[in-house]
Design an enzyme around this catalytic site. Structure first.
Site, PDB file in Angstrom:
ATOM      1  N   SER A   1       0.837  -1.192   0.000  1.00  0.00           N
ATOM      2  CA  SER A   1       0.000   0.000   0.000  1.00  0.00           C
ATOM      3  C   SER A   1       0.878   1.250   0.000  1.00  0.00           C
ATOM      4  O   SER A   1       1.665   1.459  -0.918  1.00  0.00           O
ATOM      5  CB  SER A   1      -0.953  -0.044   1.196  1.00  0.00           C
TER       6      SER A   1
ATOM      7  N   GLU B   1      -9.178  -5.981  -3.865  1.00  0.00           N
ATOM      8  CA  GLU B   1      -8.615  -4.919  -3.023  1.00  0.00           C
ATOM      9  C   GLU B   1      -9.718  -4.080  -2.375  1.00  0.00           C
ATOM     10  O   GLU B   1      -9.685  -3.757  -1.182  1.00  0.00           O
ATOM     11  CB  GLU B   1      -7.726  -3.993  -3.862  1.00  0.00           C
TER      12      GLU B   1
ATOM     13  N   HIS C   1      -7.523  -5.938   0.223  1.00  0.00           N
ATOM     14  CA  HIS C   1      -6.301  -5.188   0.463  1.00  0.00           C
ATOM     15  C   HIS C   1      -5.663  -5.641   1.784  1.00  0.00           C
ATOM     16  O   HIS C   1      -6.346  -5.829   2.785  1.00  0.00           O
ATOM     17  CB  HIS C   1      -6.654  -3.700   0.550  1.00  0.00           C
TER      18      HIS C   1
END
Length: 482
Positions: A186, A306, A400
């Protein structure tokens, strides 16, 4: 007890299960007093032996808002000296053959996260012959605020300082300073993409892994909006001098108000890496085509779902209608045909699921495809993966951050299980962990390099722990984006 001498003094660590561990090592001076909103300053050497058996302070931050706080544990360790790192290395550390070094840069939207999360425990990397380093860096307004009287990208400058420390000290820990892999997820991956484009990072690492984070940076004038919004809320000038007069609790309270409600997929006020003409002289998204990162082996990838981390827990998924979907496509300038094309492969999907798939591609998969395409024919090998195993927790799917516990092989950690549940496939963790180590050791994770056939190693296919190489997955959708 394990003692090691560094460039700043001697450290005392611990030995646990055949691994020497050193926690809370300062790589730069505490960013306090006159050093607030300034570039990282050198550590003052110490006399005697410094204890390195406990994690050091984390960067000032607010907790994740509910319900993400239940899914993303975020330890908060008080103290000023937040510019610290941790090392796991096979014991005994001194005198070993030079081992591959992996440096983990955590995510958290540049305003959350730390190296102290148990999911990031480096024991299993050291067990398998890697020196694992994890770092803290300044977050939020203190790390990524934009001011007229202070340098930009202070958190990124912290990361550079940590990498310089690694280069100067890895020999003492059995690591090879000429074989350093940076990897992050990320915001950590976004940071690494910026480092790939930065002349300041030259020679500090040799391989890189971008997990669910694409190359992106914005002009300083645009990024300044968050700082200015905080200044208005606080009733002060939007300068580093004015912000430095306030204590951190006041800044964090204002930051929470100003950034409330947004997320990486839906947008909103937040913090960004900026194009500053210095550490980040040009856009990391276009720099690779000009040769930035040439010679550095690169592995990138995304998770299939995600979007579900942000769309599902708070109920946003169920509030998205067909009208909302079409409005979002127009607002965010997605291809006008995208709802129809994406639905063709997902006939039973809800409007929220269609929008999530489009948003995932726009912000992550498509920019990473462009990055890997730009590297074809240039020096440095490139590999692509997708993580597809669906978590049973709260219908999160392959959301995610889910892959991190598999990469670190830390499925037993309660913090990892907050996302994976209790029955995640251990074989899949073994496969992914080994691939990351293989990439760090020799630049080859075990599948085909990126080429015109677009090979993607897909982990956790068909909801199981199996993996397979898929060529040009969902290419009809990718081609929509040009």
């Amino acid at each position: 007890m394990t003692l090691i001498s560094t460039t700043h003094g001697t450290l005392r660590g611990t030995t646990e299960a055949g691994v020497a561990i050193f926690r809370g090592i300062p790589y730069a001076a505490a960013p306090t007093g006159p050093l607030r909103f300034r570039p990282p300053a050198p550590v003052t050497p110490w006399d005697g032996v410094r204890d390195a058996t406990a994690f050091g302070p984390t960067a000032p931050k607010n907790p994740y808002p509910a319900p993400l706080d239940e899914l993303l544990p975020d330890p908060d360790i008080p103290g000023e000296a937040c510019l610290n790192l941790n090392i796991w290395t096979p014991a005994p550390a001194p005198g070993r053959t030079r081992l591959p070094v992996m440096v983990w840069i955590h995510g958290g939207s540049l305003r959350n996260g730390s190296s102290a999360l148990p999911t990031y425990d480096g024991t299993n990397f050291a067990r398998d012959g890697v020196v694992l380093v994890s770092i803290n860096y300044r977050l939020g307004v203190e790390g990524f605020g934009v001011f007229p009287d202070a340098p930009a990208n202070l958190g990124l400058r912290d990361q550079l300082a940590a990498l310089h420390w690694v280069r100067e000290n890895m020999d003492a820990f059995g690591g090879d300073p000429e074989n350093v892999t940076v990897f992050g997820e990320s915001a950590g991956a976004i940071s690494i993409a910026a480092l790939l484009a930065s002349p300041c990072a030259e020679g500090l690492f040799h391989r890189a892994v971008l997990q669910s984070g694409a190359p992106t940076a914005i002009p300083a004038a645009r990024a300044r909006a968050t700082t200015e919004a905080m200044a208005r809320h606080l009733g002060i000038a939007p300068t580093a001098e004015a912000f430095a007069r306030l204590d951190r609790a006041e800044l964090l309270a204002a930051q929470a108000v100003v950034t409330r409600g947004g997320n990486p997929l839906t947008g909103g006020t937040g913090f960004h890496i900026v194009i500053d003409g210095d550490v980040v002289p040009e856009d990391p998204a276009t720099a690779p085509a000009q040769g930035a990162g040439d010679g550095i082996d690169l592995m990138v990838g995304t998770n299939t779902d995600e979007y579900r981390l942000w769309f599902v827990p708070g109920g946003l998924m169920d509030r998205i209608s067909r009208v909302t979907l079409r409005a979002a496509v127009l607002k965010h300038r997605a291809p006008w045909r995208s709802p129809r094309v994406y639905r063709a492969a997902r006939p039973a999907a809800s409007p929220g699921e269609i929008l999530g798939a489009i948003a995932t591609d726009k912000l992550l998969r498509i920019p990473l495809n462009r990055l890997t395409d730009a590297r074809v024919g240039r020096p440095g090998r490139t590999f692509f993966y997708e993580f597809a195993w669906p978590s049973p927790v709260r219908e999160l799917g392959a959301c995610h951050a889910l892959e991190i516990g598999f990469v670190f092989d830390t499925l037993d950690s309660p913090d990892t299980r907050a996302l994976t549940g209790d029955a995640a496939p251990r074989a899949l963790a073994g496969t992914m962990h080994a691939a990351w180590i293989s990439f760090a050791a020799k630049g080859d994770p075990g599948w085909d390099e990126w080429n015109e056939e677009r090979p993607v190693m897909t982990f956790g296919t068909d909801g199981s722990g199996g993996s397979e190489l898929v060529r040009a997955p969902r290419d009809e959708e990718r081609r929509l984006w040009g």
